[in-house]
Design an enzyme around this catalytic site. Structure first.
Site, PDB file in Angstrom:
ATOM      1  N   ARG B  50       0.942  -1.331   0.035  1.00 50.91           N
ATOM      2  CA  ARG B  50       0.031   0.032   0.108  1.00 50.91           C
ATOM      3  C   ARG B  50       0.702   1.420   0.129  1.00 50.91           C
ATOM      4  NH1 ARG B  50      -3.083  -1.717   5.247  1.00 50.91           N
ATOM      5  NH2 ARG B  50      -3.453  -3.763   4.620  1.00 50.91           N
ATOM      6  N   ASP B  52       0.331   5.318   1.409  1.00 51.31           N
ATOM      7  CA  ASP B  52      -0.604   6.149   2.151  1.00 51.31           C
ATOM      8  C   ASP B  52      -1.065   7.264   1.466  1.00 51.31           C
ATOM      9  OD1 ASP B  52      -0.725   4.630   4.521  1.00 51.31           O
ATOM     10  OD2 ASP B  52       1.223   5.903   5.170  1.00 51.31           O
ATOM     11  N   TYR B 110      12.557   3.205  -2.159  1.00 50.31           N
ATOM     12  CA  TYR B 110      11.692   4.568  -1.847  1.00 50.31           C
ATOM     13  C   TYR B 110      12.842   5.752  -1.942  1.00 50.31           C
ATOM     14  CZ  TYR B 110       7.683   2.066   0.086  1.00 50.31           C
ATOM     15  OH  TYR B 110       6.685   1.082   0.342  1.00 50.31           O
ATOM     16  N   ARG B 223       9.109   7.452   6.124  1.00 56.43           N
ATOM     17  CA  ARG B 223       8.463   8.853   6.674  1.00 56.43           C
ATOM     18  C   ARG B 223       9.134   9.144   8.122  1.00 56.43           C
ATOM     19  NH1 ARG B 223       2.224   8.836   5.366  1.00 56.43           N
ATOM     20  NH2 ARG B 223       2.627  10.986   6.412  1.00 56.43           N
TER      21      ARG B 223
END
Lengths: 280, 280
Positions: B50, B52, B110, B223
């Site tokens: 997933r 966000d 990422y 994050r």
């Protein structure tokens, strides 16, 4: 009272254009609300002109008169804190009371960015074109360009764009509605005669960019010019056809209106700007 | 049945994250609707994981099984016609039935992009810092970065980032809620041990970019890492503090969660991909 000149950059994607409208998110409305929260005064800021829904600005110029006194640097930072990230005030300076963002403007420059989904037509290439795959317009680019499905030939487009330089009646490229954007309120009525100083196309990275500077622009004029130039670029019109369309002074003669997402107001010029020496 | 591997790029700004939710715009929901309109089949496409709300993807990988037969090129073009411009399918290829976008993944990468509103801290500069004006984050950049109000020092951030390479228990950097994103359903439960292969920071144009590749990531892990690295960059934590936070295995030890807007899923790796030779 002090009069202010603000320069704004904005991403127009999420706004219903410049002009304030009740119940809708607009750039003028957002700026009015930010000024009210910072200065405690309800006053309508005046833009150099309206931008339509989805149109962007790299440097929209705004004038607004305030009763309160506030240091320029504080005003700039406070406005940026109060505004959404899609609108930034790039500069705020006090100007003489005679300055008006729309009435004082003498030239405007726009830029229009086209992403060609099909590889561009190279008019010097020999032989028949192979069937080429569509290129994919990045989701990060899509809100900021026209994702154009045709390949475009630059050379005939530039020939057509050259025809615009000079003073012409641009009725053929005005919006079909009567709400014409006028540069100056000192020319009441709907004067469709404008002077174009520069009109040119360049390829930059993946984009075909059209840049135009003129004394003023009619409503939808740049988007109608680009839509018609694209008809030339894809071969549906010749540069001679384009010349005939300009000469026709007929709103039904031109090509389609190019999408708002590719259009940017990039610069507004004012006379020699003596106000930069003035003290308020 | 034929099994498909799709690679997607998306601007996550306008979506409530990847996972389908009734009545909300989601990436999985939009893709499901596009597949239904193209293939006439209601099937839920599976992402590699997933993302966000507000998180972007340069190359999210998706697997989906279809009953109908359709040439890959046609499927790609039809999906892009059916999807909104904020989501693009970059490739569509048939793969063996054993391929699953989430279960088969072995590595993910990422990228996190930071715009520093204040000029960055140059740790080699002598003397006290002058008071510097804030830089202004362009409205065209704001949805795609963290508009960070502190100046950041790269060197101590890189020292801290280096500590992450290897196999660690990342409980300190997991989301405070129990909804941990697991790479593999073959490791049920909430295994917080992950292997990080690369973890590095670079300055590129106006941005500070953090890149991390690992065997898998917990929910909010990137994050939370970036929020804590930024605490190191602005001097609120030392690299030694960062090491203690990692060792603490305590979700309350780490710094704040960096905003979603700066995060991009950039790559998902699969084992040697023998399926690229397979014929469906």
């Amino acid at each position: 009272m002090s009069n202010w000149k603000l320069i704004l950059s904005y991403d127009g994607t999420a706004f219903n254009g410049w002009q304030v409208q009740p119940g809708l998110p607009t750039l003028q409305g957002a700026l009015q609300a930010a000024i009210a929260s910072v200065a405690g005064e309800s006053t309508l800021p005046q833009g150099s002109g309206r931008t339509d829904s989805g149109v962007h600005a790299l440097a929209q110029v705004v004038s607004v008169a305030l009763s309160v006194s506030i240091p320029a640097e504080n005003f700039l930072h406070a406005l940026n804190r109060a505004l959404p990230p899609a609108i930034r005030v790039l500069s705020a300076e006090p100007v003489p009371d005679t300055f008006h963002a729309r009435h004082s403007a003498i030239r405007k420059s726009y830029e229009y960015r086209i992403f060609e989904r099909r590889p561009s037509l190279d008019t010097s290439a020999p032989g028949p074109e192979p069937r080429l795959p569509d290129r994919i317009c990045s989701p990060f680019l899509a809100p900021y360009v026209w994702d154009c499905r045709w390949p475009l030939a630059l050379e005939p487009m530039q020939q057509a764009a050259d025809l615009l330089v000079g003073t012409h009646d641009f009725t053929s490229f005005a919006a079909a509605d009567p709400d014409l954007s006028q540069r100056s309120s000192t020319t009441p009525g709907l004067n469709p005669v404008k002077t174009i100083f520069t009109s040119s196309l360049t390829r930059e990275d993946d984009l075909l960019v059209y840049r135009v500077t003129g004394s003023g622009f009619l409503h939808h004029m740049v988007r109608n010019l680009v839509g018609t130039l694209a008809d030339v670029g894809r071969g549906a019109l010749t540069p001679a056809d384009f010349a005939s369309i300009l000469a026709a002074r007929d709103r039904t003669a031109a090509g389609p209106t190019a999408p708002a997402s590719g259009l940017y107001l990039v610069k507004v010029d004012y006379p020699a700007e003596p106000h930069t020496d003035a003290q308020i």
